[in-house]
Design a protein around this motif. Sequence first.
Motif, mmCIF file in Angstrom:
data_model
loop_
_atom_site.group_PDB
_atom_site.id
_atom_site.type_symbol
_atom_site.label_atom_id
_atom_site.label_comp_id
_atom_site.label_asym_id
_atom_site.label_seq_id
_atom_site.Cartn_x
_atom_site.Cartn_y
_atom_site.Cartn_z
ATOM 1 N N ASP A 193 33.449 -30.566 19.669
ATOM 2 C CA ASP A 193 32.428 -31.062 18.414
ATOM 3 C C ASP A 193 31.077 -30.097 18.668
ATOM 4 O O ASP A 193 30.512 -29.792 19.587
ATOM 5 N N ALA A 194 30.839 -29.542 17.497
ATOM 6 C CA ALA A 194 29.876 -28.597 17.438
ATOM 7 C C ALA A 194 28.905 -28.874 16.518
ATOM 8 O O ALA A 194 28.019 -27.750 15.750
ATOM 9 N N THR A 195 28.553 -30.085 16.320
ATOM 10 C CA THR A 195 27.604 -30.432 15.471
ATOM 11 C C THR A 195 26.235 -29.764 15.606
ATOM 12 O O THR A 195 25.745 -29.862 16.625
ATOM 13 N N ASN A 196 25.732 -29.132 14.631
ATOM 14 C CA ASN A 196 24.514 -28.488 14.674
ATOM 15 C C ASN A 196 24.258 -27.238 15.577
ATOM 16 O O ASN A 196 23.298 -26.778 15.681
ATOM 17 N N ALA A 197 25.405 -26.805 16.034
ATOM 18 C CA ALA A 197 25.405 -25.620 16.771
ATOM 19 C C ALA A 197 25.655 -24.112 16.171
ATOM 20 O O ALA A 197 26.363 -24.357 15.071
ATOM 21 N N ALA A 198 24.702 -23.304 16.593
ATOM 22 C CA ALA A 198 24.737 -22.060 15.625
ATOM 23 C C ALA A 198 25.795 -21.370 16.267
ATOM 24 O O ALA A 198 26.733 -21.723 17.253
ATOM 25 N N ILE A 199 26.524 -20.440 15.461
ATOM 26 C CA ILE A 199 27.717 -19.787 15.634
ATOM 27 C C ILE A 199 27.677 -18.958 17.163
ATOM 28 O O ILE A 199 28.585 -18.766 17.794
ATOM 29 N N LEU A 200 26.303 -18.391 17.378
ATOM 30 C CA LEU A 200 26.175 -17.748 18.478
ATOM 31 C C LEU A 200 26.292 -18.757 19.652
ATOM 32 O O LEU A 200 26.633 -18.317 20.670
ATOM 33 N N VAL A 201 25.708 -20.014 19.595
ATOM 34 C CA VAL A 201 26.023 -21.048 20.606
ATOM 35 C C VAL A 201 27.399 -21.257 20.779
ATOM 36 O O VAL A 201 27.837 -21.340 22.074
ATOM 37 N N ILE A 202 28.197 -21.232 19.852
ATOM 38 C CA ILE A 202 29.830 -21.672 19.877
ATOM 39 C C ILE A 202 30.387 -20.384 20.727
ATOM 40 O O ILE A 202 31.195 -20.572 21.466
ATOM 41 N N ALA A 203 29.839 -19.138 20.294
ATOM 42 C CA ALA A 203 30.718 -18.234 20.867
ATOM 43 C C ALA A 203 30.283 -18.155 22.183
ATOM 44 O O ALA A 203 31.085 -17.817 22.947
ATOM 45 N N GLY A 204 28.832 -18.254 22.518
ATOM 46 C CA GLY A 204 28.456 -18.096 24.025
ATOM 47 C C GLY A 204 29.210 -19.081 24.785
ATOM 48 O O GLY A 204 29.375 -18.671 26.072
ATOM 49 N N GLN A 205 29.566 -20.302 24.575
ATOM 50 C CA GLN A 205 30.072 -21.228 25.249
ATOM 51 C C GLN A 205 31.645 -20.851 25.440
ATOM 52 O O GLN A 205 32.325 -20.980 26.431
ATOM 53 N N LEU A 206 32.400 -20.772 24.144
ATOM 54 C CA LEU A 206 33.777 -20.629 24.183
ATOM 55 C C LEU A 206 34.235 -19.209 24.426
ATOM 56 O O LEU A 206 35.373 -19.317 25.268
ATOM 57 N N VAL A 207 33.575 -18.056 23.820
ATOM 58 C CA VAL A 207 34.607 -16.805 23.932
ATOM 59 C C VAL A 207 33.797 -16.117 25.092
ATOM 60 O O VAL A 207 34.480 -15.470 25.611
ATOM 61 N N LEU A 208 32.391 -16.395 25.214
ATOM 62 C CA LEU A 208 31.796 -15.313 26.257
ATOM 63 C C LEU A 208 31.593 -16.092 27.518
ATOM 64 O O LEU A 208 31.430 -15.110 28.499
ATOM 65 N N MET A 222 35.819 -37.338 20.776
ATOM 66 C CA MET A 222 36.072 -36.158 21.225
ATOM 67 C C MET A 222 34.810 -35.911 22.138
ATOM 68 O O MET A 222 33.642 -36.239 22.174
ATOM 69 N N ALA A 223 35.323 -35.776 23.500
ATOM 70 C CA ALA A 223 34.493 -35.662 24.606
ATOM 71 C C ALA A 223 33.854 -34.177 24.882
ATOM 72 O O ALA A 223 32.777 -34.149 25.294
ATOM 73 N N ASN A 224 34.531 -33.338 24.391
ATOM 74 C CA ASN A 224 33.964 -32.004 24.669
ATOM 75 C C ASN A 224 32.815 -31.556 23.442
ATOM 76 O O ASN A 224 33.219 -31.901 22.337
ATOM 77 N N ARG A 225 31.633 -31.191 24.067
ATOM 78 C CA ARG A 225 30.629 -30.871 23.100
ATOM 79 C C ARG A 225 30.010 -29.595 23.280
ATOM 80 O O ARG A 225 29.924 -29.096 24.287
ATOM 81 N N ILE A 226 29.617 -28.776 22.297
ATOM 82 C CA ILE A 226 29.046 -27.520 22.380
ATOM 83 C C ILE A 226 27.486 -27.635 22.357
ATOM 84 O O ILE A 226 27.081 -28.249 21.271
ATOM 85 N N GLU A 227 26.879 -27.305 23.286
ATOM 86 C CA GLU A 227 25.318 -27.464 23.411
ATOM 87 C C GLU A 227 24.787 -26.256 24.132
ATOM 88 O O GLU A 227 25.446 -25.847 24.900
ATOM 89 N N LEU A 228 23.673 -26.048 23.438
ATOM 90 C CA LEU A 228 22.800 -24.867 24.233
ATOM 91 C C LEU A 228 22.116 -25.520 25.390
ATOM 92 O O LEU A 228 21.317 -26.307 25.370
ATOM 93 N N PRO A 229 22.375 -24.692 26.673
ATOM 94 C CA PRO A 229 21.555 -25.472 27.754
ATOM 95 C C PRO A 229 20.177 -25.040 27.799
ATOM 96 O O PRO A 229 19.752 -24.278 27.066
ATOM 97 N N ASN A 230 19.395 -25.726 28.509
ATOM 98 C CA ASN A 230 18.061 -25.612 28.601
ATOM 99 C C ASN A 230 17.489 -24.300 28.910
ATOM 100 O O ASN A 230 16.186 -23.877 28.727
ATOM 101 N N ASN A 231 18.359 -23.438 29.800
ATOM 102 C CA ASN A 231 18.011 -22.064 30.110
ATOM 103 C C ASN A 231 18.542 -21.160 29.285
ATOM 104 O O ASN A 231 18.334 -19.943 29.825
ATOM 105 N N TRP A 232 18.762 -21.256 28.004
ATOM 106 C CA TRP A 232 19.223 -20.277 27.157
ATOM 107 C C TRP A 232 18.258 -20.632 25.832
ATOM 108 O O TRP A 232 17.898 -21.733 25.505
ATOM 109 N N VAL A 233 18.076 -19.746 25.075
ATOM 110 C CA VAL A 233 17.641 -19.756 23.835
ATOM 111 C C VAL A 233 18.458 -18.983 22.546
ATOM 112 O O VAL A 233 19.065 -17.936 22.911
ATOM 113 N N CYS A 234 18.270 -19.687 21.408
ATOM 114 C CA CYS A 234 19.004 -19.100 20.278
ATOM 115 C C CYS A 234 18.155 -19.112 19.261
ATOM 116 O O CYS A 234 17.737 -20.449 18.763
ATOM 117 N N THR A 235 17.917 -17.776 18.642
ATOM 118 C CA THR A 235 16.957 -17.868 17.423
ATOM 119 C C THR A 235 17.926 -17.930 16.067
ATOM 120 O O THR A 235 17.014 -17.488 15.148
#
Length: 106
Positions: free
Chosen positions: A88-103, A1-14
């Motif tokens: 692939d959302a390994t170790n991604a918080a739901i906010l990160v998933i939402a940030g990338q896919l829906v927002l 699976m080539a698509n990965r969900i990752e938090l970019p360096n210029n964003w922060v998720c608590t």
Amino acid sequence: MANRIELPNNWVCTGTELKPKSGASSSNTWVLDGKDIKPKSGASSSNTWVWDSKELKPKSSASSSNTWVVDGNKVKPKSGASSSNTYDATNAAILVIAGQLVLRLW
């Protein structure tokens, strides 16, 4: 699976807040409040998403075409899933998933 969900360096998720590292404001900060993912200010049913531990969907007008399913480490549309829109959302918080896919924040 080539698509990965990752938090970019210029964003922060608590875990409860997702925001840019620089220039964060209440209008570009997203919060997880119970089951709701919404902007810190100006939230309405039209810009709020609901997370029920399995599916991420709009609070209003949810359908199978705009609902995302989290299955283990995979995230895919409820309807019409294929290898090109499964992530692939390994170790991604739901906010990160939402940030990338829906927002589409990045």
